[in-house]
Design an enzyme around this catalytic site. Structure first.
Site, short mmCIF file in Angstrom:
data_model
loop_
_atom_site.label_atom_id
_atom_site.label_comp_id
_atom_site.label_asym_id
_atom_site.label_seq_id
_atom_site.Cartn_x
_atom_site.Cartn_y
_atom_site.Cartn_z
CG HIS A 232 -0.42 0.34 2.50
ND1 HIS A 232 -0.10 -0.60 3.44
CD2 HIS A 232 -0.12 1.54 3.06
CE1 HIS A 232 0.37 -0.01 4.53
NE2 HIS A 232 0.38 1.30 4.32
CG ASP B 201 -0.15 -3.98 2.66
OD1 ASP B 201 0.41 -3.48 1.66
OD2 ASP B 201 -0.40 -3.33 3.70
N GLY C 158 2.94 6.37 8.76
CA GLY C 158 4.37 6.59 8.59
C GLY C 158 5.20 5.40 9.00
CB SER D 115 2.71 1.92 6.25
OG SER D 115 1.48 2.16 6.86
N GLY D 116 4.95 -0.49 6.26
CA GLY D 116 6.05 -1.08 5.51
C GLY D 116 7.23 -1.46 6.37
#
Length: 844
Positions: A647, A701, A793, A795-796
């Site tokens: 995402h 994801d 922020g 994320s990932g």
């Protein structure tokens, strides 16, 4: 022969009469008597005689050794010590061990030591000799090494006798034959690691520091070559009278195990264990303060190394500074702060401080310790505080306390806080604040915990231990979304049936549909008898009852979805065998590519809020939009590949996040905007999101990013380990989330990399909390205490799971219902479900 620390004039060892006797051997037999004859009968007789003589000789030899030599086995026992010479003044010539002044006084000290030891029958009997190693001011302090030789088994009694000598020295002035007067004798047995006979080299350096000048000491060859092996080194540091020594490490990189290589710092000129300030090994981050102060004008730094695994070593700055007593203070007003000397660095030994606090009349004093680190090795759980402590209201305080969890309140408008450190082992100390509060209402408009901490009233009875002592969760009425424990506590619903007794009385683990106590719970939830565990048959149906079985681990087993497959396609039953430093596969493939998941730097236990330490998570990556700022996190898995969330790379209008050219990658970053060394900036070659990613459900994801060129690993840049498809991340395990995301919902991004501990949550329970939105490719992790979660922020970024010495990438930060909302855990992409896809795309 004296050991490595011997210096100054040498003495001639006395002959030990017990060692003068030579060994007596039986005479050799006449071989001609046993030459081979033709007659078989005679040959047999000869053989019998030879065997008989050999047996008799062996028995005699053993008896002679046992009764004559074994009982007289002699061991050396070395003691370092110091004594204060009260009728002398210090002469600068005493710094030179070759000067006549040094030699004359040293001889008097040796005579005095012999006289002192002669007063104790045990010491007199086994005393062998002494050598003076150094002198320092005060009036004159003599530092010496004494050797005793005693029969094996007498070491403990010698230690006790020397200990009694030190205890009595503080009470009775000792005098010898009229040569000098001494008192304050300190002694301790020498660290055995410094006396090993395998040391090839013994290096000594001495330095007298000068005012307003900073000198430097470092291990030989630092930083370009490894320090020498099998070597013991000492740096004797002196300052002027009335000064103290400051030692500040710029860098320290040693072997991880202190039993092998170590640095020890002494508040002395010789290695007296009763004066050791700290022992260091491993690798400390340069961003962490490692600064020490002596109590007087001398300090000794020692280093000892063994044969293997030599590292760059250390470099430190040394200087002298005026000895002051700035910690005795009068504090007044409605609020203020104070801290232990040298905080946040290590406080000096032999320190006593007192703070007299006065608040306005009608109020009482409340002290809250923002940091409290007062622990000595071996005494971590000793609540009697026999060594270093803070005293308030006649109560001794020591140990480690979480931020703000230790508070004390006076009964009047005055309070005295005292701090005491003894001569050995120092720590970070404390940072405290005081405030004037109403004695009848010390927490206005808030809830007062039993430990006197104040919290918001809305945080009571919500299932979270906000007080730290659980007093905010006692005698509660639980809402419909909480577990009502039988002991009156409330706990979050997603902690039910996770295998951990969160209530403390087992309520949250009742009626979970689990197996009986005499049954084994299979991975597929089937129950089988414990007797069928490891019986060689697949009773569960999924093979989980035959995992981690000793017999099975010695050979290959049938491959299932739960067994680990080696490179040679054989399977083993051991759980999570990869990179555990134990070769389990016949071809060793479970230990290949294991230079991953290791944090270089040791933690010194001082943490600012939830800030991570610099280099603590070296696989953490910051993804920036070109000419913009941080957008997402990622994890380094190889010199050229990153893992992040799909995402993060979805196009947003004209912003082509799916294109490699949109991104800048920062590795080794700790503080956003601070991009000097050791930070490395890279561009991307390609972006590979999973083809099945669903932007509505966040299923699949996950995304791979390839760097435009390989990055060189360093202390601040290292990959995290990828788990095998069968790796078992257990529900209830503690894991780490990290990132520069918003520190609160709707807030701004963090400047410093943040870290938080969370706990893996039962998938079924979590799916219920999230109203059925989870898929089999998602995993759940919740907070151990309120208000901590991943956020925008983050994320990932990685969900890092510790396993032995390494960290494995358990998940990728994906989505959640807000940030840090209670009973709303974070959702992560399960990396094990994509291990084959990662291998296919990257080869990693």
């Amino acid at each position: 022969m004296m050991d490595y620390m011997e210096s100054g004039p040498r003495y001639t060892p006395k002959l030990d009469k017990e060692f003068e006797q030579s060994l007596q051997f039986l005479p050799a037999s006449n071989n001609k008597k046993y030459e081979k004859k033709k007659s078989p009968g005679k040959i047999g007789a000869v053989i019998g005689v030879v065997v008989f003589v050999a047996v008799v000789a062996l028995m005699i030899g053993l008896l002679v050794w046992h009764f004559r030599f074994r009982k007289n086995e002699i061991v050396k026992r070395m003691y370092t010590g110091s004594m204060k010479i009260t009728d002398q003044t210090f002469d600068n010539a005493y710094e030179d061990s070759n000067s006549s002044e040094f030699k004359a006084l040293a001889q008097q000290v040796v005579t005095q030591l012999k006289s002192i030891y002669s007063k104790d029958p045990q010491l007199k009997k086994y005393y062998f000799g002494s050598v003076v190693q150094a002198f320092s001011e005060g009036s004159v302090i003599a530092y010496y090494l004494s050797e005793f030789r005693a029969p094996a088994g007498q070491e403990t009694s010698l230690d006790k006798a020397m200990g009694n000598l030190e205890k009595s020295a503080g009470k009775v002035r000792l005098s010898g034959t009229g040569t000098i007067e001494v008192e304050e004798i300190v002694t301790s047995v020498v660290d055995s690691r410094m006396l090993t006979t395998s040391f090839r080299r013994d290096l000594r350096f001495s330095k007298h520091l000068r005012p307003n000048k900073v000198d430097q000491i470092e291990s030989p060859g630092f930083p370009n070559t490894p320090y020498p092996s099998n070597t013991v080194i000492q740096w004797q540091l002196r300052g002027d009278a009335g000064q103290v020594i400051q030692l500040k490490f710029d860098s320290i990189i040693l072997e991880e195990n202190c039993k092998n290589d170590f640095v020890k710092i002494y508040d002395s000129l010789v290695a007296i264990e009763g004066r050791v300030m700290e022992e260091l090994c491993g690798h400390y981050s340069p961003s962490e303060p490692l600064t020490f102060l002596s109590s007087g004008n001398v300090m000794l730094v020692t280093m000892a190394t063994n044969e293997e695994k030599n590292f760059p070593g250390f470099r430190a700055k040394v200087s002298q500074t005026l000895k002051t007593r700035v910690c005795d203070k009068q504090l007044s007003g409605s609020e203020g702060s104070f801290s232990s000397p040298n905080f946040p660095n290590f406080y000096p030994p032999d320190t006593k401080c007192a703070w007299e606090i006065q608040v306005p009349n009608g109020k009482v004093v409340k002290v809250t310790f923002k940091k409290f680190l007062l622990t000595e090795p071996g005494l971590e759980n000793d609540k009697n505080c026999p060594k270093d402590y803070v005293m308030i209201n006649n109560e001794k305080l020591c140990g480690d306390y979480d931020d703000g969890m230790l508070t004390r309140t006076s009964k009047t408008s005055k309070m005295t806080v005292t701090f005491h450190s003894d001569f050995s082992y120092v720590d970070r100390g404390f940072d405290a604040k005081f405030e004037a509060v109403d004695s009848t209402d010390p927490c206005p408009d808030e809830f007062e915990c039993k430990n006197k901490q104040c919290i918001k009233s809305s945080l009571t009875c919500d299932g979270w231990n906000d007080c730290g002592d659980s007093s905010d969760e006692l005698n509660c009425k639980c809402n419909s979304k909480s577990i009502s424990c039988n002991n009156g506590m409330c706990k979050p619903e997603f902690w039910k049936c996770d295998g951990i007794d969160d209530c403390g009385d087992g309520t949250d683990e009742l009626n979970c549909g689990g197996c009986k106590s005499e049954e084994f719970t299979c991975t597929n939830s089937k129950c089988v008898s414990e007797k069928k565990r490891c019986d060689g048959r697949n009773d569960c149906g999924d093979g989980s009852d035959e995992l981690d079985c000793p017999a099975a681990m010695e050979s290959s087993v049938a491959c299932t979805d739960l067994t680990y497959k080696c490179k040679n396609n054989k399977c083993i039953s051991k759980k999570n065998p990869e990179c555990d430093d134990q070769p389990d596969c016949d071809d060793g493939s479970d230990e290949e590519n294991c230079d991953c998941g290791q944090r270089t730097f040791k933690s010194s236990r001082i943490v600012g809020g939830q800030d991570a330490e610099d280099g603590e998570f070296p696989w953490q990556v910051s993804l920036h939009i070109k000419n913009g700022g941080h957008v997402c996190g990622a994890s380094l898995i190889s010199p050229t590949w990153l893992v992040t969330a799909a995402h993060c790379v979805q196009d947003e209008g004209s912003l082509k996040l799916s294109q490699a050219g949109t991104w800048e990658v920062y590795l080794g970053l700790h503080i956003q905007g601070k991009i000097g060394s050791p930070v490395v900036k890279k561009l991307l070659k390609q972006v590979v999101p999973h083809a099945y990613y669903n932007a509505h459900t966040y299923d699949y994801d996950i995304c791979l990013m390839e760097l435009d060129s390989p990055v060189t690993f360093s202390d601040h840049i290292k990959p995290i380990c990828l788990p095998a498809p069968q790796h078992d991340f257990k529900v209830g395990d503690t894991v780490w989330i990290t990132g520069w995301g918003a520190t609160r919902e709707g807030g701004v991004a963090a400047k410093v990399l943040q870290k938080a501990q969370v706990r893996l949550i039962n998938h079924t329970t979590c799916d219920g909390l999230m109203e059925g939105q989870l898929t089999s490719r998602m995993m759940c992790a919740g907070v151990l205490s309120g208000g901590v979660d991943a956020c925008q922020g983050d994320s990932g970024g990685p969900l890092s799971s510790p396993e032995g010495k390494r960290m494995f990438l358990a998940g990728v930060v994906s989505w959640g219902d807000g940030c840090a909302r209670r009973n709303k855990p974070g959702i992560y992409t399960t990396v094990t479900r994509f291990r084959g896809w990662i291998k296919e795309k990257t080869g990693v």
